[in-house]
Scaffold this active site. Structure first.
Site, PDB file in Angstrom:
ATOM      1  N   ASP A  86     -45.865   5.366 -35.594  1.00 21.76           N
ATOM      2  CA  ASP A  86     -46.993   5.080 -36.479  1.00 21.76           C
ATOM      3  C   ASP A  86     -46.675   3.944 -37.447  1.00 21.76           C
ATOM      4  O   ASP A  86     -45.524   3.755 -37.857  1.00 21.76           O
ATOM      5  CB  ASP A  86     -47.351   6.359 -37.257  1.00 21.76           C
ATOM      6  CG  ASP A  86     -48.732   6.282 -37.883  1.00 21.76           C
ATOM      7  OD1 ASP A  86     -49.545   5.435 -37.449  1.00 21.76           O
ATOM      8  OD2 ASP A  86     -49.000   7.060 -38.819  1.00 21.76           O
ATOM      9  N   ASN A 106     -57.768   8.245 -31.075  1.00 22.11           N
ATOM     10  CA  ASN A 106     -57.692   6.780 -31.201  1.00 22.11           C
ATOM     11  C   ASN A 106     -58.822   6.056 -30.465  1.00 22.11           C
ATOM     12  O   ASN A 106     -59.090   4.885 -30.730  1.00 22.11           O
ATOM     13  CB  ASN A 106     -56.331   6.244 -30.722  1.00 22.11           C
ATOM     14  CG  ASN A 106     -55.175   6.562 -31.636  1.00 22.11           C
ATOM     15  OD1 ASN A 106     -54.033   6.718 -31.191  1.00 22.11           O
ATOM     16  ND2 ASN A 106     -55.426   6.671 -32.937  1.00 22.11           N
TER      17      ASN A 106
HETATM   18  C1  IPE Z   1     -51.042   9.127 -34.314  1.00 17.96           C
HETATM   19  O1  IPE Z   1     -51.219   8.070 -35.169  1.00 17.96           O
HETATM   20  C2  IPE Z   1     -51.253   8.693 -32.912  1.00 17.96           C
HETATM   21  C3  IPE Z   1     -50.260   7.766 -32.379  1.00 17.96           C
HETATM   22  C4  IPE Z   1     -49.172   7.353 -32.961  1.00 17.96           C
HETATM   23  C5  IPE Z   1     -50.540   7.288 -31.058  1.00 17.96           C
HETATM   24  P1  IPE Z   1     -52.617   7.831 -35.950  1.00 17.96           P
HETATM   25  O2  IPE Z   1     -52.418   6.636 -36.781  1.00 17.96           O
HETATM   26  O3  IPE Z   1     -53.722   7.792 -34.958  1.00 17.96           O
HETATM   27  O4  IPE Z   1     -52.729   9.154 -36.801  1.00 17.96           O
HETATM   28  P2  IPE Z   1     -53.586   9.495 -38.104  1.00 17.96           P
HETATM   29  O5  IPE Z   1     -55.009   9.194 -37.777  1.00 17.96           O
HETATM   30  O6  IPE Z   1     -53.066   8.645 -39.212  1.00 17.96           O
HETATM   31  O7  IPE Z   1     -53.309  10.945 -38.346  1.00 17.96           O
HETATM   32  C1  IPE Z   2     -49.602   3.405 -34.424  1.00 20.32           C
HETATM   33  O1  IPE Z   2     -49.896   2.519 -35.436  1.00 20.32           O
HETATM   34  C2  IPE Z   2     -50.096   2.966 -33.064  1.00 20.32           C
HETATM   35  C3  IPE Z   2     -51.301   3.670 -32.595  1.00 20.32           C
HETATM   36  C4  IPE Z   2     -51.855   4.722 -33.128  1.00 20.32           C
HETATM   37  C5  IPE Z   2     -51.917   3.133 -31.405  1.00 20.32           C
HETATM   38  P1  IPE Z   2     -51.303   2.513 -36.154  1.00 20.32           P
HETATM   39  O2  IPE Z   2     -52.208   1.619 -35.405  1.00 20.32           O
HETATM   40  O3  IPE Z   2     -51.789   3.893 -36.356  1.00 20.32           O
HETATM   41  O4  IPE Z   2     -50.936   1.856 -37.550  1.00 20.32           O
HETATM   42  P2  IPE Z   2     -51.394   2.336 -38.999  1.00 20.32           P
HETATM   43  O5  IPE Z   2     -51.027   3.796 -39.098  1.00 20.32           O
HETATM   44  O6  IPE Z   2     -52.859   2.112 -39.090  1.00 20.32           O
HETATM   45  O7  IPE Z   2     -50.591   1.495 -39.930  1.00 20.32           O
HETATM   46 MG    MG Z   3     -51.552   5.269 -37.826  1.00 30.09          MG
END
Ligand code: IPE
Ligand code: IPE
Ligand code: MG
Length: 249
Positions: free
Chosen positions: A21, A69
């Site tokens: 993340d 997502n």
């Molecule tokens: C969790 O990250 C999913 C992945 C790393 C693929 P998110 O960024 O989607 O999670 P939330 O929404 O902050 O909980």
């Molecule tokens: C994790 O990084 C990757 C995916 C969930 C695909 P994020 O895209 O969630 O990045 P933040 O949490 O918004 O910084």
């Molecule tokens: Mg994230």
């Protein structure tokens, strides 16, 4: 003594799961678009995968794209799917060189056809590799997996193949898409968020959780070693008392 040398090779987790993340925030901090963060996150995937294989970790599950997502802006979703296809294609030699087998958990039918095809091609090409399983969680959520498991079990009951009284946690284990791997002993989440976000809810019942403040593109091999060292210092009691654990050690 380096962090790596401090790791007890006889007490490695067999299975590490990672919630990767922080890509978006990493990019934002640099005044760039979110997708720039995803591109840089791929570099970390490569480093951590190779590092786990070299250390002797047998299974590595990476949360790459959750069911939730799909609600992100279409342009980000499209770019992520393209990045996935591209990375799988480009990194096949790395997987072969390191003897890594690629597997997948998630709702296959949700993925764009191009992504499904590339995933299958890479899984097929790496099927005979056996140093480490790299499991990509794509269009995955633990609740989705539990729902499909419950449906399968209900179907078996309806057909008379199973009595409700015969349902055990082992039966549920077998119906989950993660059934061929042991449950992860260690779950790592980067970016400072302290939540599970619908990842492996059943399988992490007794996992050790490790939260790291670094954003995924900044997460290094040293950070991985630190997480493993932290794990190795914990006492896993599984409901027993500390005295019981030390008397059987
Ligand atoms: C969790 O990250 C999913 C992945 C790393 C693929 P998110 O960024 O989607 O999670 P939330 O929404 O902050 O909980
Ligand atoms: C994790 O990084 C990757 C995916 C969930 C695909 P994020 O895209 O969630 O990045 P933040 O949490 O918004 O910084
Ligand atoms: Mg994230």
């Amino acid at each position: 003594m380096s962090l790596k040398e401090k790791i007890d090779a006889t007490k490695l987790p067999k299975h590490i799961a990672i919630i990767m993340d922080g890509n978006g925030r990493w990019a934002k901090g640099k005044g760039k678009l979110r997708i720039f963060g995803h591109h840089n996150g791929v570099g970390t995937v490569k480093t951590i995968t190779e590092s786990c294989a070299k250390l002797g970790i047998k299974h590595l599950t990476l949360y790459a794209f959750s069911t939730e997502n799909w609600s992100r802006p279409a342009i980000e979703v499209r770019a992520l799917m393209e990045l996935l296809v591209d990375t799988m294609r480009k990194e096949l030699p790395t997987l072969m060189k390191n003897d890594i087998r690629l597997s997948f958990i998630g709702n296959h039918a949700d993925l764009p056809v191009k992504c499904q095809k590339q995933l299958h091609a890479t899984m097929e090409a790496t099927a005979a590799n056996n140093r480490m399983d790299l499991v990509l969680a794509l269009s995955y959520s633990a609740k989705w997996d539990l729902v499909q498991a419950v449906k399968n079990i209900a179907g078996k009951v309806k057909e008379g193949l199973l009595e409700p009284s015969e349902i055990t946690d082992k039966i549920i284990d077998k119906e989950l898409s993660t059934h061929q791997w042991p449950h992860p002993e260690l779950l790592i989440r980067t970016s400072g968020e302290k939540r599970i976000s619908n990842f492996l809810l059943w399988e992490i019942a007794y996992s050790e959780l490790y939260f790291c403040d670094k954003l995924w593109p900044d997460f290094t091999e040293e950070d991985l070693f630190q997480a493993i060292l932290d794990y190795q210092q914990r006492e896993r009691r599984f409901g027993k008392t500390s005295e019981q654990i030390s008397s059987t050690a």
